[in-house]
Design a protein around this motif. Structure first.
Motif, PDB file in Angstrom:
ATOM      1  N   SER A  73       9.588   4.815   3.438  1.00  0.00           N
ATOM      2  CA  SER A  73      10.359   6.077   3.093  1.00  0.00           C
ATOM      3  C   SER A  73       9.003   7.319   3.287  1.00  0.00           C
ATOM      4  O   SER A  73       7.692   6.950   2.564  1.00  0.00           O
ATOM      5  CB  SER A  73       9.881   5.876   1.490  1.00  0.00           C
ATOM      6  OG  SER A  73       9.662   4.628   0.754  1.00  0.00           O
ATOM      7  N   VAL A  74       9.752   8.233   2.621  1.00  0.00           N
ATOM      8  CA  VAL A  74       8.628   9.355   2.633  1.00  0.00           C
ATOM      9  C   VAL A  74       9.614  10.100   1.389  1.00  0.00           C
ATOM     10  O   VAL A  74      10.254  10.654   1.043  1.00  0.00           O
ATOM     11  CB  VAL A  74       8.434  10.462   3.554  1.00  0.00           C
ATOM     12  CG1 VAL A  74       7.758  12.044   2.866  1.00  0.00           C
ATOM     13  CG2 VAL A  74       8.000   9.757   4.896  1.00  0.00           C
ATOM     14  N   SER A  75       8.799  10.364  -0.030  1.00  0.00           N
ATOM     15  CA  SER A  75       9.092  11.160  -1.072  1.00  0.00           C
ATOM     16  C   SER A  75       7.866  11.945  -1.620  1.00  0.00           C
ATOM     17  O   SER A  75       7.586  12.148  -0.830  1.00  0.00           O
ATOM     18  CB  SER A  75       9.151   9.744  -2.584  1.00  0.00           C
ATOM     19  OG  SER A  75       9.805   8.970  -2.735  1.00  0.00           O
ATOM     20  N   VAL A  76       8.767  13.139  -2.193  1.00  0.00           N
ATOM     21  CA  VAL A  76       8.122  14.827  -2.056  1.00  0.00           C
ATOM     22  C   VAL A  76       7.486  14.135  -3.933  1.00  0.00           C
ATOM     23  O   VAL A  76       8.439  13.589  -4.557  1.00  0.00           O
ATOM     24  CB  VAL A  76       8.845  16.100  -2.636  1.00  0.00           C
ATOM     25  CG1 VAL A  76       8.146  16.401  -2.671  1.00  0.00           C
ATOM     26  CG2 VAL A  76       8.462  15.889  -0.605  1.00  0.00           C
ATOM     27  N   VAL A  77       6.826  14.580  -4.174  1.00  0.00           N
ATOM     28  CA  VAL A  77       6.125  14.325  -5.772  1.00  0.00           C
ATOM     29  C   VAL A  77       6.268  15.461  -6.617  1.00  0.00           C
ATOM     30  O   VAL A  77       5.835  16.651  -6.473  1.00  0.00           O
ATOM     31  CB  VAL A  77       4.290  13.673  -6.009  1.00  0.00           C
ATOM     32  CG1 VAL A  77       4.471  13.914  -7.560  1.00  0.00           C
ATOM     33  CG2 VAL A  77       4.480  12.619  -5.686  1.00  0.00           C
ATOM     34  N   PRO A  86      -5.049   6.841   1.013  1.00  0.00           N
ATOM     35  CA  PRO A  86      -4.285   5.294   0.638  1.00  0.00           C
ATOM     36  C   PRO A  86      -4.311   4.897  -0.902  1.00  0.00           C
ATOM     37  O   PRO A  86      -5.870   5.642  -0.656  1.00  0.00           O
ATOM     38  CB  PRO A  86      -5.171   4.242   1.587  1.00  0.00           C
ATOM     39  CG  PRO A  86      -6.022   5.455   1.995  1.00  0.00           C
ATOM     40  CD  PRO A  86      -6.228   6.320   1.724  1.00  0.00           C
ATOM     41  N   VAL A  87      -3.459   4.179  -1.324  1.00  0.00           N
ATOM     42  CA  VAL A  87      -3.757   3.925  -2.480  1.00  0.00           C
ATOM     43  C   VAL A  87      -3.035   2.332  -2.718  1.00  0.00           C
ATOM     44  O   VAL A  87      -2.430   1.821  -1.790  1.00  0.00           O
ATOM     45  CB  VAL A  87      -1.943   4.427  -3.552  1.00  0.00           C
ATOM     46  CG1 VAL A  87      -2.827   3.569  -4.348  1.00  0.00           C
ATOM     47  CG2 VAL A  87      -2.440   5.980  -3.509  1.00  0.00           C
ATOM     48  N   PHE A 111       2.917   0.664   3.744  1.00  0.00           N
ATOM     49  CA  PHE A 111       4.245  -0.213   2.988  1.00  0.00           C
ATOM     50  C   PHE A 111       5.742   0.449   2.224  1.00  0.00           C
ATOM     51  O   PHE A 111       6.904   0.662   1.467  1.00  0.00           O
ATOM     52  CB  PHE A 111       4.608  -1.601   3.363  1.00  0.00           C
ATOM     53  CG  PHE A 111       4.430  -1.596   4.270  1.00  0.00           C
ATOM     54  CD1 PHE A 111       5.532  -1.974   5.585  1.00  0.00           C
ATOM     55  CD2 PHE A 111       3.475  -2.373   5.328  1.00  0.00           C
ATOM     56  CE1 PHE A 111       5.660  -2.345   7.188  1.00  0.00           C
ATOM     57  CE2 PHE A 111       2.827  -2.444   6.576  1.00  0.00           C
ATOM     58  CZ  PHE A 111       4.234  -1.981   7.949  1.00  0.00           C
ATOM     59  N   GLY A 112       4.424   0.514   0.804  1.00  0.00           N
ATOM     60  CA  GLY A 112       5.073   0.976  -0.315  1.00  0.00           C
ATOM     61  C   GLY A 112       5.005   2.756  -0.484  1.00  0.00           C
ATOM     62  O   GLY A 112       6.067   2.848  -1.889  1.00  0.00           O
ATOM     63  N   ALA A 168       1.277  -1.330  -0.358  1.00  0.00           N
ATOM     64  CA  ALA A 168      -0.063  -0.572  -0.155  1.00  0.00           C
ATOM     65  C   ALA A 168       0.996   0.869   0.097  1.00  0.00           C
ATOM     66  O   ALA A 168       2.224   1.525   0.426  1.00  0.00           O
ATOM     67  CB  ALA A 168      -1.103  -0.046   1.384  1.00  0.00           C
ATOM     68  N   LYS A 169       0.644   2.376  -0.288  1.00  0.00           N
ATOM     69  CA  LYS A 169       0.691   3.455  -0.460  1.00  0.00           C
ATOM     70  C   LYS A 169       0.086   4.637  -0.189  1.00  0.00           C
ATOM     71  O   LYS A 169      -1.186   4.305   0.716  1.00  0.00           O
ATOM     72  CB  LYS A 169       1.469   3.982  -2.068  1.00  0.00           C
ATOM     73  CG  LYS A 169       2.463   3.170  -2.518  1.00  0.00           C
ATOM     74  CD  LYS A 169       2.409   4.004  -3.976  1.00  0.00           C
ATOM     75  CE  LYS A 169       3.572   2.370  -4.740  1.00  0.00           C
ATOM     76  NZ  LYS A 169       3.278   1.531  -4.845  1.00  0.00           N
TER      77      LYS A 169
END
Length: 324
Positions: free
Chosen positions: A301-305, A150-151, A261-262, A136-137
């Motif tokens: 993890s954490v990312s910026v789009v 959530p995704v 976890f994604g 999931a994301k």
């Protein structure tokens, strides 16, 4: 964008509070050269915008249409607080002639975009382990407002349930947090997450800091960020530090609630503006500040789009899933 009977043409749109962006797509690929922007105040409704766009493009036949809306979507109908447009599936069908139509909340569209974004448009800010294929994301949007979704990637497709997370209560840890919440409640009616974590929210934090010391100066988010960058106003830095800490706290809470976890993906104009300051102002520490569950959060993890067209890409990806 070449013609292909196997890949019929779609029309996708992203409706914000001020502007609507419209584009053509095939499968999950948006034709960026086809993107047009319309000022909402200059049009009577969504149908007028879509008809005008198709007319500009020579009235191509489109098989599918999807619109992302910055507001709640329920039972095929969408509403926005400051935009009196009718937005439903019937409107999309009439305006476009499409037989496959969909309405998404804008965060849902961002969620559908995640697997279609160029890796060069993702900036990793908190490291985590490599995810499995069905992990999931979580997408979190900070801009004019705040929301999260959530995704879920499953064997039967991608599912992105809608939410209105920006209207939940602020998390409070310190006495200063309680004072901030009381200030927000007194001046704006309810201490919601969005009243701190948004463009106007940064302005509210700046005003609260002034209220604390008897200084009634105010500044909008752009002015706060400009002063921070110039180093001319210590209060601008303090406001941004509070904003970053609160964003980390809220993102950590949402992560525990959805277990993505994604990865966690931050999007939105305000997110992009504060990205250079996230590391130095302690976002990761605030994200993982969950007592005995702090080490558990090291798995995410954490990312910026950094893709400004992600909502359009998400609409295209969602239609591709519906048609294929």
């Amino acid at each position: 964008m070449s013609d292909s009977p196997a890949d019929p043409l779609s029309i996708v749109a992203d409706i914000g509070g001020t502007n609507t962006r419209v584009a053509l797509a095939r499968r999950d690929v948006v034709d960026t050269a086809s993107i047009e922007r319309f000022r909402n105040a200059e049009h009577r409704g969504l149908e007028e915008v879509l008809r005008a766009y198709l007319s500009h493009r020579g009235n191509p036949a489109v098989a599918a249409a999807c619109v992302a809306v910055a507001g709640p979507v329920h039972d095929g109908h969408a509403a926005m607080t400051n935009l009196d447009w009718r937005m439903d599936k019937t409107t999309l069908e009439h305006a476009t002639g499409a037989t496959t139509v969909a309405l998404l909340n804008d965060l849902q569209a961002q969620g559908h975009a995640l697997d279609h974004i160029d890796p060069d448009n993702l900036r990793l800010i908190v490291e985590g382990p490599e995810p499995g294929p069905h992990a999931a994301k979580l997408v979190i949007g900070v801009g004019t407002g705040f929301n999260a979704a959530p995704v879920y990637n499953t064997d039967t497709g991608r599912y992105v349930p809608p939410a209105e997370a920006g209207h939940a209560n602020l998390p409070l840890r310190t006495e200063a947090d309680f004072r901030l919440a009381r200030f927000i409640e007194t001046t704006h009616g309810f201490p919601a997450v969005e009243e701190v974590l948004s463009g106007r929210g940064l302005s509210h934090v700046y005003a609260w800091l002034g209220h604390e010391v008897g200084d009634d100066r105010t500044a909008d988010a752009a002015a706060v960020m400009a002063a921070l960058k110039a180093g001319t106003d210590p209060r601008a830095r303090e406001a941004t530090e509070i904003f970053v800490r609160m964003l980390g706290m809220v993102a950590g809470n949402l992560t525990l609630e959805t277990l993505p976890f994604g990865g966690v993906y931050l999007i939105g104009g305000v997110t992009r503006a504060i990205t250079p300051y996230l590391a130095e102002m302690g976002f990761a520490a605030a994200f993982r500040d969950k007592g005995r569950f702090g080490p558990f959060l090291e798995q995410f993890s954490v990312s910026v789009v950094e893709d400004d067209y992600a909502a359009l890409v998400g609409c295209a990806g969602h239609l591709d899933g519906l048609m294929h």
